[in-house]
Design a protein around this motif. Sequence first.
Motif, PDB file in Angstrom:
ATOM      1  N   ARG A 146      -1.401 -19.778  -6.740  1.00  0.00           N
ATOM      2  CA  ARG A 146      -0.139 -20.308  -6.228  1.00  0.00           C
ATOM      3  C   ARG A 146       0.207 -19.805  -4.830  1.00  0.00           C
ATOM      4  NH1 ARG A 146       4.522 -20.841 -10.837  1.00  0.00           N
ATOM      5  NH2 ARG A 146       3.387 -22.179 -12.295  1.00  0.00           N
ATOM      6  N   GLY A 147      -0.597 -18.924  -4.287  1.00  0.00           N
ATOM      7  CA  GLY A 147      -0.315 -18.396  -2.963  1.00  0.00           C
ATOM      8  C   GLY A 147       0.862 -17.442  -2.933  1.00  0.00           C
ATOM      9  N   ILE A 148       1.024 -16.663  -4.007  1.00  0.00           N
ATOM     10  CA  ILE A 148       2.136 -15.700  -4.096  1.00  0.00           C
ATOM     11  C   ILE A 148       1.616 -14.309  -3.731  1.00  0.00           C
ATOM     12  CG2 ILE A 148       3.798 -14.603  -5.646  1.00  0.00           C
ATOM     13  CD1 ILE A 148       3.673 -17.170  -7.374  1.00  0.00           C
ATOM     14  N   PRO A 149       2.214 -13.639  -2.752  1.00  0.00           N
ATOM     15  CA  PRO A 149       1.807 -12.259  -2.447  1.00  0.00           C
ATOM     16  C   PRO A 149       2.017 -11.372  -3.667  1.00  0.00           C
ATOM     17  CG  PRO A 149       3.306 -13.129  -0.768  1.00  0.00           C
ATOM     18  CD  PRO A 149       3.333 -14.101  -1.903  1.00  0.00           C
ATOM     19  N   ALA A 150       1.134 -10.394  -3.827  1.00  0.00           N
ATOM     20  CA  ALA A 150       1.238  -9.490  -4.969  1.00  0.00           C
ATOM     21  C   ALA A 150       0.882  -8.082  -4.516  1.00  0.00           C
ATOM     22  CB  ALA A 150       0.301  -9.940  -6.092  1.00  0.00           C
ATOM     23  N   THR A 151       1.632  -7.123  -5.019  1.00  0.00           N
ATOM     24  CA  THR A 151       1.358  -5.725  -4.690  1.00  0.00           C
ATOM     25  C   THR A 151       1.328  -4.887  -5.951  1.00  0.00           C
ATOM     26  OG1 THR A 151       2.055  -3.847  -3.305  1.00  0.00           O
ATOM     27  CG2 THR A 151       3.800  -5.143  -4.301  1.00  0.00           C
ATOM     28  N   THR A 152       0.431  -3.930  -5.976  1.00  0.00           N
ATOM     29  CA  THR A 152       0.371  -2.975  -7.082  1.00  0.00           C
ATOM     30  C   THR A 152       0.303  -1.574  -6.496  1.00  0.00           C
ATOM     31  OG1 THR A 152      -0.772  -2.379  -9.148  1.00  0.00           O
ATOM     32  CG2 THR A 152      -2.170  -3.068  -7.313  1.00  0.00           C
ATOM     33  N   VAL A 153       1.149  -0.689  -7.013  1.00  0.00           N
ATOM     34  CA  VAL A 153       1.180   0.697  -6.561  1.00  0.00           C
ATOM     35  C   VAL A 153       1.061   1.576  -7.799  1.00  0.00           C
ATOM     36  CG1 VAL A 153       2.342   2.407  -5.132  1.00  0.00           C
ATOM     37  CG2 VAL A 153       2.775  -0.028  -4.729  1.00  0.00           C
ATOM     38  N   ALA A 154       0.003   2.370  -7.846  1.00  0.00           N
ATOM     39  CA  ALA A 154      -0.299   3.139  -9.052  1.00  0.00           C
ATOM     40  C   ALA A 154       0.251   4.553  -8.971  1.00  0.00           C
ATOM     41  CB  ALA A 154      -1.799   3.193  -9.268  1.00  0.00           C
ATOM     42  N   ALA A 160       0.985   8.198  -5.020  1.00  0.00           N
ATOM     43  CA  ALA A 160       0.979   6.749  -5.193  1.00  0.00           C
ATOM     44  C   ALA A 160      -0.204   6.150  -4.435  1.00  0.00           C
ATOM     45  CB  ALA A 160       2.282   6.154  -4.667  1.00  0.00           C
ATOM     46  N   ALA A 161      -0.868   5.176  -5.057  1.00  0.00           N
ATOM     47  CA  ALA A 161      -1.980   4.464  -4.439  1.00  0.00           C
ATOM     48  C   ALA A 161      -1.639   2.981  -4.391  1.00  0.00           C
ATOM     49  CB  ALA A 161      -3.268   4.682  -5.215  1.00  0.00           C
ATOM     50  N   CYS A 162      -1.762   2.384  -3.212  1.00  0.00           N
ATOM     51  CA  CYS A 162      -1.278   1.017  -3.000  1.00  0.00           C
ATOM     52  C   CYS A 162      -2.398   0.050  -2.634  1.00  0.00           C
ATOM     53  CB  CYS A 162      -0.227   1.017  -1.883  1.00  0.00           C
ATOM     54  SG  CYS A 162       0.410  -0.620  -1.463  1.00  0.00           S
ATOM     55  N   LEU A 163      -2.338  -1.142  -3.255  1.00  0.00           N
ATOM     56  CA  LEU A 163      -3.188  -2.267  -2.883  1.00  0.00           C
ATOM     57  C   LEU A 163      -2.319  -3.514  -2.793  1.00  0.00           C
ATOM     58  CD1 LEU A 163      -6.274  -1.769  -5.243  1.00  0.00           C
ATOM     59  CD2 LEU A 163      -6.321  -1.629  -2.749  1.00  0.00           C
ATOM     60  N   ASN A 164      -2.473  -4.271  -1.714  1.00  0.00           N
ATOM     61  CA  ASN A 164      -1.766  -5.536  -1.543  1.00  0.00           C
ATOM     62  C   ASN A 164      -2.763  -6.681  -1.567  1.00  0.00           C
ATOM     63  OD1 ASN A 164       0.987  -4.583  -1.050  1.00  0.00           O
ATOM     64  ND2 ASN A 164       0.172  -3.749   0.866  1.00  0.00           N
ATOM     65  N   PHE A 165      -2.382  -7.771  -2.236  1.00  0.00           N
ATOM     66  CA  PHE A 165      -3.210  -8.971  -2.297  1.00  0.00           C
ATOM     67  C   PHE A 165      -2.381 -10.138  -1.761  1.00  0.00           C
ATOM     68  CE2 PHE A 165      -4.728  -6.052  -5.514  1.00  0.00           C
ATOM     69  CZ  PHE A 165      -6.099  -6.065  -5.312  1.00  0.00           C
ATOM     70  N   LEU A 166      -2.735 -10.621  -0.579  1.00  0.00           N
ATOM     71  CA  LEU A 166      -1.967 -11.674   0.076  1.00  0.00           C
ATOM     72  C   LEU A 166      -2.717 -12.995   0.042  1.00  0.00           C
ATOM     73  CD1 LEU A 166      -0.445  -9.897   3.219  1.00  0.00           C
ATOM     74  CD2 LEU A 166       0.385  -9.969   0.856  1.00  0.00           C
ATOM     75  N   PRO A 167      -1.983 -14.106   0.120  1.00  0.00           N
ATOM     76  CA  PRO A 167      -2.625 -15.423   0.110  1.00  0.00           C
ATOM     77  C   PRO A 167      -3.681 -15.539   1.207  1.00  0.00           C
ATOM     78  CG  PRO A 167      -0.255 -15.646  -0.131  1.00  0.00           C
ATOM     79  CD  PRO A 167      -0.510 -14.205   0.170  1.00  0.00           C
ATOM     80  N   GLY A 168      -4.853 -16.057   0.835  1.00  0.00           N
ATOM     81  CA  GLY A 168      -5.926 -16.229   1.797  1.00  0.00           C
ATOM     82  C   GLY A 168      -6.825 -15.019   1.945  1.00  0.00           C
ATOM     83  N   GLY A 169      -6.420 -13.891   1.375  1.00  0.00           N
ATOM     84  CA  GLY A 169      -7.213 -12.676   1.466  1.00  0.00           C
ATOM     85  C   GLY A 169      -8.015 -12.437   0.205  1.00  0.00           C
ATOM     86  N   MET A 170      -8.617 -11.258   0.106  1.00  0.00           N
ATOM     87  CA  MET A 170      -9.366 -10.898  -1.092  1.00  0.00           C
ATOM     88  C   MET A 170      -8.453 -10.901  -2.311  1.00  0.00           C
ATOM     89  SD  MET A 170     -11.615  -7.432  -1.869  1.00  0.00           S
ATOM     90  CE  MET A 170     -13.206  -8.062  -1.337  1.00  0.00           C
ATOM     91  N   THR A 247      -4.093  -4.860   3.481  1.00  0.00           N
ATOM     92  CA  THR A 247      -4.459  -5.696   2.334  1.00  0.00           C
ATOM     93  C   THR A 247      -5.869  -5.364   1.854  1.00  0.00           C
ATOM     94  OG1 THR A 247      -5.310  -7.466   3.770  1.00  0.00           O
ATOM     95  CG2 THR A 247      -2.989  -7.571   3.152  1.00  0.00           C
ATOM     96  N   ALA A 248      -6.109  -5.660   0.577  1.00  0.00           N
ATOM     97  CA  ALA A 248      -7.432  -5.423  -0.017  1.00  0.00           C
ATOM     98  C   ALA A 248      -8.493  -6.195   0.786  1.00  0.00           C
ATOM     99  CB  ALA A 248      -7.431  -5.893  -1.472  1.00  0.00           C
ATOM    100  N   PRO A 249      -9.644  -5.558   1.036  1.00  0.00           N
ATOM    101  CA  PRO A 249     -10.182  -4.356   0.384  1.00  0.00           C
ATOM    102  C   PRO A 249      -9.710  -3.026   0.990  1.00  0.00           C
ATOM    103  CG  PRO A 249     -11.812  -5.223   1.892  1.00  0.00           C
ATOM    104  CD  PRO A 249     -10.654  -6.196   1.907  1.00  0.00           C
TER     105      PRO A 249
END
Length: 293
Positions: A146-154, A160-170, A247-249
């Motif tokens: 759906r092209g929705i940005p998503a973030t996860t922070v562990a 805290a460890a952060c990964l962002n997944f944005l539309p068009g990226g990995m 953003t990931a990777p």
Amino acid sequence: MAAAFSFSYDQAFSRNIGWVTPAEQAQLKGKRVAIAGVGGVGGVYLLTLARLGITQFHIADFDSFDIANLNRQAAAFMSTMGLPKADVAARMARDINPEMQVKVFGKGVDASNMAEFLDGVDIYVDGLDFFAFAARQQIFAMCATRGIPATTVAPLGMGAACLNFLPGGMTFEEYFGWGDRPELEKALRFLVGLAPAGLHRRYLVWPEAVNLQERRGPSTIMACQLCAGVAGTQTLKILLGRGEVITAPRGFQYDAYRDKLVHTWRPGGYRNPLTQLALAIGKRVFAKALLKQ
């Protein structure tokens, strides 16, 4: 006698102005955020973003508060024991902003309601339990579609460890490579991929507390609060289109115990040779742990 107060959005969030412009604050007011899991990190995400002035949320959690939640969960009090986490979190958020719109998914989120959960949202912030593999995999896949940005922070150790997944990226799947692998394999890939720097591992003083088979591990309030600061800031930058978003990777891990910040880069995600080596080591360590049980 207590003074009577009437809510004013502009007054309530006036101290944000300076770090955001009045126009940006108005933008945040109109945004909609989805948070799955409102326990350890998810509950404090909701309250953090509510205080940022965001007024529309979709939140999902099927669980109720228990005694073991008291060490870290923002809405866990003796007075909330046994109550549904999503309902308590929504009530607390509305106590910050009575004008807030919170859509509660009290049975959690799965394939049957995921489309509704993500409908109309501007960003997904991951607050799911570490071991919620099916829901996490499906949500991130739908966000990518759906092209929705998503973030996860562990919350790892006291950091805290952060990964962002944005539309068009990995995508999440391209980075972690979960596929239809067994849950223990997914757990190892998630743990290794979230924090390639592994800053937290050095001060794990009681390794017996980590048991992937029994789906349990230690967590601290410091980590949850640091995660909320990171997730809130990533959300602000993404929603306002302001500043560089890693953003990931690529990702980063900050550890307050060791006073260290490390930026990581794992091109190819799970296929990266360094990730493959870490996975092989993790499997051997896990196998030895099983033999001792």
